[in-house]
Design an enzyme around this catalytic site. Structure first.
Site, short mmCIF file in Angstrom:
data_model
loop_
_atom_site.label_atom_id
_atom_site.label_comp_id
_atom_site.label_asym_id
_atom_site.label_seq_id
_atom_site.Cartn_x
_atom_site.Cartn_y
_atom_site.Cartn_z
N ASP A 260 0.17 -3.29 12.02
CA ASP A 260 0.70 -3.62 10.69
C ASP A 260 1.11 -5.09 10.68
O ASP A 260 2.11 -5.48 11.30
CB ASP A 260 1.91 -2.72 10.38
CG ASP A 260 2.35 -2.89 8.93
OD1 ASP A 260 2.63 -4.05 8.53
OD2 ASP A 260 2.41 -1.89 8.20
N ARG B 221 0.86 -1.19 0.00
CA ARG B 221 0.00 0.00 0.00
C ARG B 221 0.88 1.23 0.00
O ARG B 221 1.73 1.38 0.88
CB ARG B 221 -0.86 0.04 1.27
CG ARG B 221 -2.01 -0.90 1.27
CD ARG B 221 -3.13 -0.46 2.18
NE ARG B 221 -2.72 0.11 3.47
CZ ARG B 221 -3.59 0.48 4.40
NH1 ARG B 221 -4.88 0.36 4.19
NH2 ARG B 221 -3.18 0.97 5.54
N THR C 258 -1.08 7.44 -0.70
CA THR C 258 -2.40 7.30 -1.34
C THR C 258 -3.21 6.13 -0.77
O THR C 258 -4.42 6.06 -0.99
CB THR C 258 -2.23 7.02 -2.84
OG1 THR C 258 -1.56 5.75 -2.99
CG2 THR C 258 -1.40 8.11 -3.52
C1 PRP Z 1 -1.14 -4.92 4.32
C2 PRP Z 1 -1.92 -6.21 4.39
C3 PRP Z 1 -2.76 -6.15 3.14
C4 PRP Z 1 -3.03 -4.67 3.00
C5 PRP Z 1 -4.43 -4.42 3.45
O1 PRP Z 1 -0.05 -5.02 3.48
O2 PRP Z 1 -1.11 -7.34 4.48
O3 PRP Z 1 -2.09 -6.65 2.00
O4 PRP Z 1 -2.12 -3.99 3.85
O5 PRP Z 1 -4.79 -3.10 3.23
P1 PRP Z 1 -5.88 -2.68 2.14
O6 PRP Z 1 -7.03 -3.59 2.31
O7 PRP Z 1 -6.20 -1.25 2.53
O8 PRP Z 1 -5.26 -2.76 0.79
P2 PRP Z 1 1.01 -3.84 3.29
O9 PRP Z 1 0.61 -2.97 2.15
O10 PRP Z 1 1.24 -3.16 4.60
O11 PRP Z 1 2.29 -4.60 2.80
P3 PRP Z 1 3.22 -5.64 3.60
O12 PRP Z 1 2.42 -6.89 3.79
O13 PRP Z 1 4.36 -5.83 2.65
O14 PRP Z 1 3.63 -5.03 4.90
N1 URA Z 2 -2.54 -3.25 6.74
C1 URA Z 2 -2.22 -3.76 7.95
O1 URA Z 2 -1.22 -4.47 8.08
N2 URA Z 2 -3.00 -3.45 8.99
C2 URA Z 2 -4.09 -2.67 8.87
O2 URA Z 2 -4.78 -2.44 9.88
C3 URA Z 2 -4.40 -2.17 7.60
C4 URA Z 2 -3.61 -2.47 6.56
#
Ligand code: PRP
Ligand code: URA
Length: 209
Positions: A200, A104, A108
């Site tokens: 997270d 993400r 944005t």
């Molecule tokens: C987190 C999580 C999802 C996403 C959810 O990943 O594992 O993939 O956020 O958020 P959304 O529903 O608003 O898209 P992140 O982008 O933090 O990446 P990571 O797993 O590499 O830390």
């Molecule tokens: N991604 C995460 O890992 N946690 C949240 O709560 C939302 C997005």
């Protein structure tokens, strides 16, 4: 409209509570996520079709049931989805594993793709997309879009924690994709994190940040 199943098994709920706790360290977080993924996989696979085959036991010949039809594939959304793969594989060891890399954008909050490698036998596989968090739904929606573009048609989404906004967004974008989730939390905060959520997931799983 797709079906949303909340996996409210006591073991899942108990382990999720342990994971949510700020004092749960990386090692326990990783182990609990894997265990919950295994328990959820039991529910996700509940309706797999069966067929009867003839076998011979040490006593006699008989008809007995095995799973029929297509084979399974697991597709974790990187990074945090990786923590759910081994749990599913514990139940379905022959499943193939694809990977979708998305993060993400911190400004944005929109998903950015950086990797995609899926099993080749498109027509033969039912895919389970796994990601612990379903926040805005953007990552899951994008991942499922990428998968569909490569020809896959039978897709299930398995997440740990979501919120109404994200679930509705996925249902709207992909009404054919059923969702399995362990908890539907209250809302998103101003940074699009789930409240109360578990923070997270990627950072807690890998000990980053
Ligand atoms: C987190 C999580 C999802 C996403 C959810 O990943 O594992 O993939 O956020 O958020 P959304 O529903 O608003 O898209 P992140 O982008 O933090 O990446 P990571 O797993 O590499 O830390
Ligand atoms: N991604 C995460 O890992 N946690 C949240 O709560 C939302 C997005």
């Amino acid at each position: 409209m797709s079906k949303v199943t909340v996996v409210d098994h006591p073991l899942v709920q108990h382990k999720l509570t342990l994971m949510r706790d700020i004092n749960c360290g990386t090692k326990d977080f990783r182990q609990l996520l894997e265990e919950i993924a295994m328990l959820m996989a039991y529910e996700v696979t509940r309706e797999l079709p069966l067929e009867e085959i003839e076998i011979e036991t040490p006593i006699t010949k008989c008809k007995s049931k095995i799973i029929a039809g297509k084979k399974l594939g697991i597709v974790p959304i990187l990074r945090a989805g990786l923590g759910m793969v081994d749990g599913v594989l514990a139940l379905v060891p022959t499943a193939k594993v694809g990977h979708i890399g998305l993060y993400r954008d911190p400004e944005t909050h929109l998903p950015v793709e950086y990797y995609c490698k899926l099993p080749m036998d498109v027509a033969e596989r039912d895919l389970i997309v796994v990601d612990p968090m379903l926040a805005t739904g953007g990552s899951s929606i994008a991942a499922i879009e990428f998968i569909k573009r490569r020809g896959y048609k039978s897709i299930t989404l398995m997440c740990l924690v979501g919120c109404p906004e994200g679930i509705e967004a996925v249902q709207k974008a992909h009404p054919d994709v059923n969702i399995y989730i362990a908890a539907i939390d209250e809302k998103l905060n101003e940074n699009k994190y789930i409240v109360p959520g578990l923070g997270d997931a990627g950072d807690r799983l890998f000990g980053t940040k």
